[in-house]
Design a protein around this motif. Structure first.
Motif, mmCIF file in Angstrom:
data_model
loop_
_atom_site.group_PDB
_atom_site.id
_atom_site.type_symbol
_atom_site.label_atom_id
_atom_site.label_comp_id
_atom_site.label_asym_id
_atom_site.label_seq_id
_atom_site.Cartn_x
_atom_site.Cartn_y
_atom_site.Cartn_z
ATOM 1 N N ILE A 208 13.332 -112.363 38.540
ATOM 2 C CA ILE A 208 12.850 -112.902 37.268
ATOM 3 C C ILE A 208 11.336 -112.997 37.376
ATOM 4 C CG2 ILE A 208 12.956 -114.876 35.700
ATOM 5 C CD1 ILE A 208 15.788 -115.347 37.224
ATOM 6 N N VAL A 209 10.631 -112.353 36.466
ATOM 7 C CA VAL A 209 9.189 -112.178 36.626
ATOM 8 C C VAL A 209 8.439 -112.619 35.370
ATOM 9 C CG1 VAL A 209 7.353 -110.476 37.016
ATOM 10 C CG2 VAL A 209 9.516 -110.278 38.255
ATOM 11 N N HIS A 210 7.371 -113.374 35.584
ATOM 12 C CA HIS A 210 6.469 -113.759 34.496
ATOM 13 C C HIS A 210 5.295 -112.784 34.461
ATOM 14 C CE1 HIS A 210 2.958 -116.107 32.894
ATOM 15 N NE2 HIS A 210 3.824 -116.211 31.910
ATOM 16 N N VAL A 211 4.923 -112.367 33.243
ATOM 17 C CA VAL A 211 3.890 -111.348 33.056
ATOM 18 C C VAL A 211 2.732 -111.960 32.261
ATOM 19 C CG1 VAL A 211 3.396 -109.017 32.240
ATOM 20 C CG2 VAL A 211 5.714 -109.598 33.005
ATOM 21 N N PRO A 212 1.668 -112.417 32.919
ATOM 22 C CA PRO A 212 0.573 -113.084 32.202
ATOM 23 C C PRO A 212 -0.139 -112.201 31.179
ATOM 24 C CG PRO A 212 0.464 -113.554 34.557
ATOM 25 C CD PRO A 212 1.483 -112.474 34.376
ATOM 26 N N ARG A 213 -0.174 -110.890 31.404
ATOM 27 C CA ARG A 213 -0.879 -110.004 30.472
ATOM 28 C C ARG A 213 -0.130 -109.829 29.158
ATOM 29 N NH1 ARG A 213 -4.896 -106.350 32.571
ATOM 30 N NH2 ARG A 213 -4.236 -104.896 30.941
ATOM 31 N N ALA A 214 1.155 -110.169 29.147
ATOM 32 C CA ALA A 214 1.934 -110.128 27.906
ATOM 33 C C ALA A 214 1.796 -111.495 27.242
ATOM 34 C CB ALA A 214 3.397 -109.814 28.204
ATOM 35 N N LYS A 215 1.229 -111.526 26.052
ATOM 36 C CA LYS A 215 0.881 -112.802 25.437
ATOM 37 C C LYS A 215 1.686 -113.039 24.151
ATOM 38 C CE LYS A 215 -3.810 -112.497 27.321
ATOM 39 N NZ LYS A 215 -3.626 -113.540 28.349
ATOM 40 N N LEU A 216 2.081 -114.296 23.985
ATOM 41 C CA LEU A 216 2.896 -114.699 22.837
ATOM 42 C C LEU A 216 2.508 -116.119 22.452
ATOM 43 C CD1 LEU A 216 6.731 -114.207 22.480
ATOM 44 C CD2 LEU A 216 5.795 -116.506 22.377
ATOM 45 N N TRP A 217 2.479 -116.398 21.149
ATOM 46 C CA TRP A 217 2.142 -117.728 20.656
ATOM 47 C C TRP A 217 3.359 -118.334 19.954
ATOM 48 C CZ3 TRP A 217 -1.016 -113.626 21.060
ATOM 49 C CH2 TRP A 217 -2.220 -113.830 21.755
ATOM 50 N N HIS A 218 3.669 -119.570 20.326
ATOM 51 C CA HIS A 218 4.893 -120.238 19.856
ATOM 52 C C HIS A 218 4.522 -121.460 19.021
ATOM 53 C CE1 HIS A 218 8.776 -122.618 20.939
ATOM 54 N NE2 HIS A 218 8.923 -121.962 19.816
#
Length: 300
Positions: A208-218
């Motif tokens: 399970i990997v987190h990708v900081p360069r992929a950005k999303l606003w919630h």
């Protein structure tokens, strides 16, 4: 070689404007081989008509019953698998993606066949540079901890890295994971379901990997977020369900029961917490329903 096929699954309940904005950000993504499915949960605000008018390529599935966040999304996940999706992106309707969000997620996911779940850097929509979640940890006490929560993004999270779970507002899951471990556990109805899904996948050997360069606003959670009593109910019951389902160690159980006991006592005895009586009752009902194995929607 063609791009992997990504299908986004978005659950909408009377959030027409948010869903349209989310779909617009998906349409503007640089990743080409993608499609979206919107699951409409008995909306009365014209959502279905507006979505079909603005985004005719988007499939809208009208749900026949409310099975909660977990059960409702399973309808879309099943539809995505039937349409040969390589990756399923379970996405909240109140999110906005950066134009390269999907591309960055898929790039990392496809870099290693052992990676089964990837997730973006989630920011607060009302504070666009403040982190909401940089992935999640359970830790030795099996608590739901958002990494980097409420920190300004100062580049402290650089490359992709392993985490224990991904925020459910945007979680990209490989087809092979779903085929092996199944979909979301509908018993959870709402809350903790994405954490349990990740625990299940991790125990089956997937990364399970987190990708900081992929950005999303919630939009749905702010720094001053105050949960409703129903969130306390689901959080209490479902945390205990997670511990039971995955045979958590005794230390996690002791910590959970002590924490619940302290909170219930404070909300009952201390005069300054009289305003929390509804929350106390919700927590107590969550405990009782766990003990009697009553799942699904919170009783009215």
């Amino acid at each position: 070689m063609s791009q992997p096929f990504v299908i986004s699954v978005i659950l909408n309940t009377n959030r027409c404007a948010d869903t349209l904005e989310c779909l617009a950000s998906l349409t503007q993504n640089t990743y080409q081989r993608q499609r979206a499915i919107v699951l409409d949960n008995h909306s009365t605000d014209g959502s279905v008509e507006a979505i079909r008018s603005s985004f005719p390529a988007v499939q809208v599935i009208r749900l026949t019953e409310n099975l909660g966040y977990a059960g409702n999304n399973n309808v879309g996940i099943a539809a995505a698998l039937a349409q040969k999706a390589d990756w399923v992106f379970v996405l909240n309707e109140d999110t906005i993606l950066a134009p390269d969000c999907l591309s960055e997620l898929v790039k990392i996911g496809e870099a290693d066949p052992r990676i089964g779940i990837v997730g973006p850097m989630v920011y607060h929509h009302d504070e666009p540079n403040i982190i909401q979640s940089a992935g999640g940890l359970l830790g030795p006490r099996w608590e739901s901890i958002h990494i980097g929560k409420d920190e300004p993004d100062q580049g402290q999270f650089q490359g992709p890295r392993a985490v224990e779970w991904i925020s459910g507002c945007g979680i990209l899951v490989r087809r092979g994971v779903i085929e092996q471990v199944g979909m979301l556990d509908a018993r959870f109805f709402y809350y903790w379901e994405e954490t349990e899904w990740c625990v299940r996948a991790g125990r089956a050997g997937w990364q399970i990997v987190h990708v900081p360069r992929a950005k999303l606003w919630h939009k749905g959670v702010q720094r001053n977020y105050q949960p409703k009593p129903s969130v306390i109910y689901y959080g209490t019951r479902n945390r205990l369900l997670l511990l039971a389902k995955h045979h958590a160690p005794p230390t996690a159980w002791v910590h959970a029961w002590l924490q619940l006991g302290r909170t219930l006592t404070s909300w009952t005895v201390k005069p300054k917490w009289r305003s929390m009586r509804d929350y106390r009752n919700a927590m107590w009902h969550g405990i009782v329903d766990f003990l009697f194995q009553r799942w699904g929607q919170m009783p009215s």
